[in-house]
Motif scaffolding. Structure first.
Motif, short mmCIF file in Angstrom:
data_model
loop_
_atom_site.label_atom_id
_atom_site.label_comp_id
_atom_site.label_asym_id
_atom_site.label_seq_id
_atom_site.Cartn_x
_atom_site.Cartn_y
_atom_site.Cartn_z
N PHE A 28 0.82 -1.21 0.00
CA PHE A 28 0.00 0.00 0.00
C PHE A 28 0.85 1.26 0.00
O PHE A 28 0.39 2.32 -0.46
CB PHE A 28 -0.98 -0.02 1.18
N ASP A 29 2.06 1.18 0.50
CA ASP A 29 2.97 2.32 0.38
C ASP A 29 3.20 2.62 -1.10
O ASP A 29 3.12 3.78 -1.54
CB ASP A 29 4.28 2.01 1.08
N ASP A 30 3.48 1.58 -1.88
CA ASP A 30 3.70 1.77 -3.32
C ASP A 30 2.42 2.18 -4.04
O ASP A 30 2.44 3.01 -4.96
CB ASP A 30 4.25 0.48 -3.94
N ILE A 31 1.29 1.60 -3.63
CA ILE A 31 0.02 1.96 -4.26
C ILE A 31 -0.33 3.41 -3.97
O ILE A 31 -0.82 4.14 -4.85
CB ILE A 31 -1.10 1.01 -3.78
N ALA A 32 -0.08 3.85 -2.74
CA ALA A 32 -0.35 5.24 -2.38
C ALA A 32 0.48 6.19 -3.24
O ALA A 32 -0.01 7.22 -3.72
CB ALA A 32 -0.07 5.47 -0.90
N PHE A 87 -9.98 -7.61 -3.11
CA PHE A 87 -9.00 -7.07 -4.05
C PHE A 87 -7.69 -7.86 -4.10
O PHE A 87 -6.85 -7.62 -4.98
CB PHE A 87 -8.69 -5.60 -3.71
N ALA A 88 -7.49 -8.80 -3.17
CA ALA A 88 -6.25 -9.57 -3.15
C ALA A 88 -6.45 -10.83 -2.32
O ALA A 88 -7.39 -10.93 -1.53
CB ALA A 88 -5.10 -8.74 -2.58
N THR A 89 -5.53 -11.77 -2.50
CA THR A 89 -5.51 -12.98 -1.68
C THR A 89 -4.09 -13.24 -1.20
O THR A 89 -3.13 -12.64 -1.70
CB THR A 89 -6.02 -14.20 -2.47
N ASP A 213 -5.99 -1.87 -12.72
CA ASP A 213 -4.84 -2.60 -13.26
C ASP A 213 -3.51 -2.22 -12.62
O ASP A 213 -2.69 -3.09 -12.31
CB ASP A 213 -4.75 -2.37 -14.78
N GLU A 214 -3.26 -0.92 -12.42
CA GLU A 214 -1.95 -0.51 -11.91
C GLU A 214 -1.72 -1.01 -10.49
O GLU A 214 -0.66 -1.56 -10.17
CB GLU A 214 -1.80 1.02 -11.96
#
Length: 227
Positions: A28-32, A87-89, A213-214
């Motif tokens: 989430f750091d990278d997603i943010a 959104f993820a597993t 997607d990103e």
């Protein structure tokens, strides 16, 4: 930007405040960062155990988004009513010291009374998953401690305060230079599902980004499985 659950100063009214399970910290750091680059909106992430975050939200903590490590904790949040999206597993994995000095190869090895084994408390997602895995394998453990979140389990093994623990596969990937992992047989393992929900209109765009997607590419890079 990732902050602890309680931080000096706190977020501003313009920030998107995201409460995220501790196992999501690095992803989430990278997603943010990617979200901010795309939209110009600043994101503040408070990462902690899902149960602790849910309790904070129930007590009125100002969060725009909640991302939990399991559906059961998400369902505790008033007003969600099925709005959360998976959104993820993830998968459970045994974490050991570098080089696996105790030769742990199966779940059954964790029952060795000579080993110092740590796990998450059962009331948090990683603990509930661990209990399910051990029940499937018919193994009774006597851990030396029960931790409040999965990163606390990982840290104890990293620091040599424990010989082994049960964490998520993504946690081992994030600490690959400091710990080793031992796979859990598919017949005993579980698939952890991660739901996310906007707690107000200000969080909706971030949730849409996470399932896009990103962000999904970033999650794969950090070892999370597809929803």
């Amino acid at each position: 930007m990732v902050l602890p659950l309680v931080a000096c100063g706190g977020p501003t009214d313009d920030d998107v405040v995201v409460f995220a399970a501790s196992s999501l910290t690095d992803a989430f750091d990278d997603i943010a960062d990617a979200y901010t680059s795309s939209t110009g909106e600043s994101v503040v992430i408070s990462a902690a155990g899902s149960s602790d975050l849910a309790a904070q939200i129930d007590e009125g903590a100002p969060a725009d988004v909640f991302a939990s490590a399991d559906v059961a904790t998400m369902d505790r949040i008033d007003g969600v009513d099925g709005a959360a999206r998976i959104f993820a597993t993830n998968r459970a994995e045994i974490v050991v010291e570098p080089g696996n000095p105790h030769g742990i190869v199966t779940l059954g090895d964790l029952a060795d009374p000579e080993l110092l084994v740590v796990v998450c408390a059962e009331q948090v997602p990683c603990g509930a998953y661990t209990t399910e895995v051990l029940d499937r394998a018919g193994i009774d453990l006597t851990p030396v401690s029960f931790e409040s979140n999965v990163r606390a389990v990982l840290t104890k093994v990293e620091l040599g305060e424990a010989d082994a623990g049960v964490v998520y596969a993504t946690d081992i990937a994030a600490a690959a230079e400091r710990v080793d992992g031992v796979a859990i047989a598919d017949e005993f393992n579980v698939e952890a599902e991660y739901p996310i929900v906007a707690l107000g209109e200000s969080g909706e765009a971030f949730v849409d980004f996470v399932v896009g997607d990103e962000a999904q590419r970033i999650l794969r890079e950090h070892g999370f499985g597809a929803p």
